[in-house]
Design a protein around this motif. Structure first.
Motif, short mmCIF file in Angstrom:
data_model
loop_
_atom_site.label_atom_id
_atom_site.label_comp_id
_atom_site.label_asym_id
_atom_site.label_seq_id
_atom_site.Cartn_x
_atom_site.Cartn_y
_atom_site.Cartn_z
N MET A 14 0.84 -1.20 0.00
CA MET A 14 0.00 0.00 0.00
C MET A 14 0.89 1.25 0.00
SD MET A 14 -2.95 1.16 2.77
CE MET A 14 -3.94 -0.31 2.40
N LYS A 15 0.52 2.24 -0.80
CA LYS A 15 1.30 3.46 -0.89
C LYS A 15 1.26 4.23 0.43
CE LYS A 15 0.85 4.59 -5.82
NZ LYS A 15 0.36 5.62 -6.76
N LYS A 16 2.35 4.96 0.72
CA LYS A 16 2.34 5.89 1.83
C LYS A 16 1.37 7.03 1.50
CE LYS A 16 7.15 5.10 3.22
NZ LYS A 16 8.48 5.75 3.40
N SER A 17 0.79 7.62 2.54
CA SER A 17 -0.17 8.70 2.32
C SER A 17 0.41 9.81 1.48
CB SER A 17 -0.65 9.24 3.68
OG SER A 17 -1.34 8.25 4.40
N VAL A 18 1.66 10.18 1.76
CA VAL A 18 2.27 11.31 1.08
C VAL A 18 2.45 11.06 -0.41
CG1 VAL A 18 4.64 10.56 1.45
CG2 VAL A 18 4.14 13.01 1.26
N ASP A 19 2.52 9.79 -0.83
CA ASP A 19 2.78 9.45 -2.23
C ASP A 19 1.52 9.15 -3.04
OD1 ASP A 19 5.56 9.63 -1.83
OD2 ASP A 19 5.63 7.58 -1.06
N ARG A 20 0.38 9.14 -2.40
CA ARG A 20 -0.82 8.63 -3.04
C ARG A 20 -1.26 9.44 -4.27
NH1 ARG A 20 -4.30 4.96 -1.14
NH2 ARG A 20 -3.66 3.78 0.68
N PHE A 21 -0.99 10.73 -4.28
CA PHE A 21 -1.52 11.56 -5.35
C PHE A 21 -0.46 11.97 -6.39
CE2 PHE A 21 -4.47 12.11 -1.82
CZ PHE A 21 -5.69 11.93 -2.45
N THR A 22 0.73 11.41 -6.27
CA THR A 22 1.81 11.81 -7.16
C THR A 22 1.44 11.63 -8.63
OG1 THR A 22 3.51 11.31 -5.50
CG2 THR A 22 4.21 11.34 -7.81
N ASP A 23 0.79 10.52 -8.97
CA ASP A 23 0.45 10.22 -10.36
C ASP A 23 -0.99 10.63 -10.70
OD1 ASP A 23 -0.74 8.34 -8.78
OD2 ASP A 23 0.07 6.59 -9.84
N ARG A 24 -1.59 11.51 -9.88
CA ARG A 24 -2.98 11.91 -10.10
C ARG A 24 -3.15 13.43 -10.17
NH1 ARG A 24 -5.73 6.98 -8.52
NH2 ARG A 24 -4.14 5.64 -7.65
N VAL A 25 -2.06 14.14 -10.27
CA VAL A 25 -2.10 15.60 -10.19
C VAL A 25 -2.96 16.22 -11.28
CG1 VAL A 25 -0.72 17.71 -10.36
CG2 VAL A 25 0.09 15.80 -8.97
N VAL A 26 -2.80 15.77 -12.51
CA VAL A 26 -3.55 16.36 -13.62
C VAL A 26 -5.05 16.15 -13.42
CG1 VAL A 26 -3.99 16.28 -16.09
CG2 VAL A 26 -1.64 16.17 -15.24
N ASP A 27 -5.44 14.92 -13.12
CA ASP A 27 -6.86 14.65 -12.89
C ASP A 27 -7.38 15.40 -11.68
OD1 ASP A 27 -7.36 12.93 -15.06
OD2 ASP A 27 -6.51 11.22 -13.99
N TYR A 28 -6.56 15.51 -10.65
CA TYR A 28 -6.98 16.21 -9.43
C TYR A 28 -7.27 17.68 -9.73
CZ TYR A 28 -7.28 16.72 -4.34
OH TYR A 28 -7.73 16.91 -3.06
N GLU A 29 -6.37 18.31 -10.45
CA GLU A 29 -6.56 19.73 -10.78
C GLU A 29 -7.78 19.96 -11.67
OE1 GLU A 29 -2.99 22.63 -10.92
OE2 GLU A 29 -2.46 20.94 -12.20
#
Length: 248
Positions: free
Chosen positions: A1-16
């Motif tokens: 399971m990913k660490k909390s701090v790393d969870r959104f690294t590959d989701r930035v474009v979709d998040y924005e």
């Protein structure tokens, strides 16, 4: 399971692109309940790409955007590159790197459920002025909406990890204990987005628990497409939220 701090690294474009903004009405509510104004210094903890910080940047507040994930933090730096009142801080909720006794408002939008409660409580109390305030906010999917109930059931059934990371695991009782000895009030307001099918997929992908494996994603998208077709009107889906504010 990913660490909390790393969870959104590959989701930035979709998040924005696909995460909801925070209603401007929040500023009015904070003004009326705790006397918030543009002179307050704000620490936005877990500021991500800057969606929550934008409220305060546009209002003219000086703001620290505290974000440990490099990709998310760099997105906020790019977004606010013309705004001198925004300072990005490479730090966490448990160790913000902010001077003690200087912040008027600690704000956390869609982030508190990732924090270590005991350590972040100590840190928030350290950086807050004696008369400072803490506000936690979540854009929750509207529990009264039929589509959102079916979407919730879909996530529970098809994405096992969802049950362990959803912010719904945080109870009002836990929040009350975190705020002690402060009292708090909860205020809910409405928020919404409108998606076509592509945007709906982007919204799903922006979530930390959504799997990146291509084979798994394809199966999920097939089910999400069926859900979209059931509820969309004119190829548009109304995605309703309940924005919950916890104001200490």
């Amino acid at each position: 399971m990913k660490k909390s701090v790393d969870r959104f690294t590959d989701r930035v474009v979709d998040y924005e692109k696909y995460r909801p903004n925070y209603p401007h009405q929040i500023l009015k509510i904070l003004s009326e309940t705790i006397g918030f104004n543009k002179d307050w210094l704000v620490a936005d903890i877990g500021s991500g790409t800057g969606l929550s910080s934008k409220l305060f940047v546009d209002n003219g507040n000086n703001i620290f955007g505290v974000e440990p994930n490099r990709a998310m933090r760099e997105a906020s730096i790019h977004h606010f590159k013309k705004n001198r009142n925004f300072i990005a801080v490479n730090a966490s909720a448990e160790d913000t790197k902010i001077d003690e006794d200087c912040v008027d408002l600690v704000f956390a939008g869609q982030a508190f459920h990732w924090f270590d409660m005991e350590r972040s409580k100590l840190e928030f109390n350290r950086i807050l002025k004696d008369d400072g305030h803490i506000v936690l906010v979540w854009n929750q999917r509207d529990p009264e909406d039929a589509f959102q109930n079916d979407y919730e059931n879909f996530l529970m059934k098809h994405i096992p990890e969802y049950k362990t990371v959803t912010q719904k695991n945080i109870t009002d009782n836990q929040i009350g204990k975190f705020f002690e000895p402060r009292t708090f009030q909860r205020i809910s307001i409405q928020n919404e987005q409108t998606f076509d099918l592509k945007a709906f997929f982007g919204r799903a992908r922006s979530s930390s628990y959504f799997p990146n494996e291509e084979s798994t994603s394809k199966k999920l998208f097939h089910g999400l497409s069926a859900l979209f077709e059931e509820y969309a009107v004119g190829n548009k889906l109304l995605f309703k939220y309940q924005t919950d504010l916890y104001i200490a």
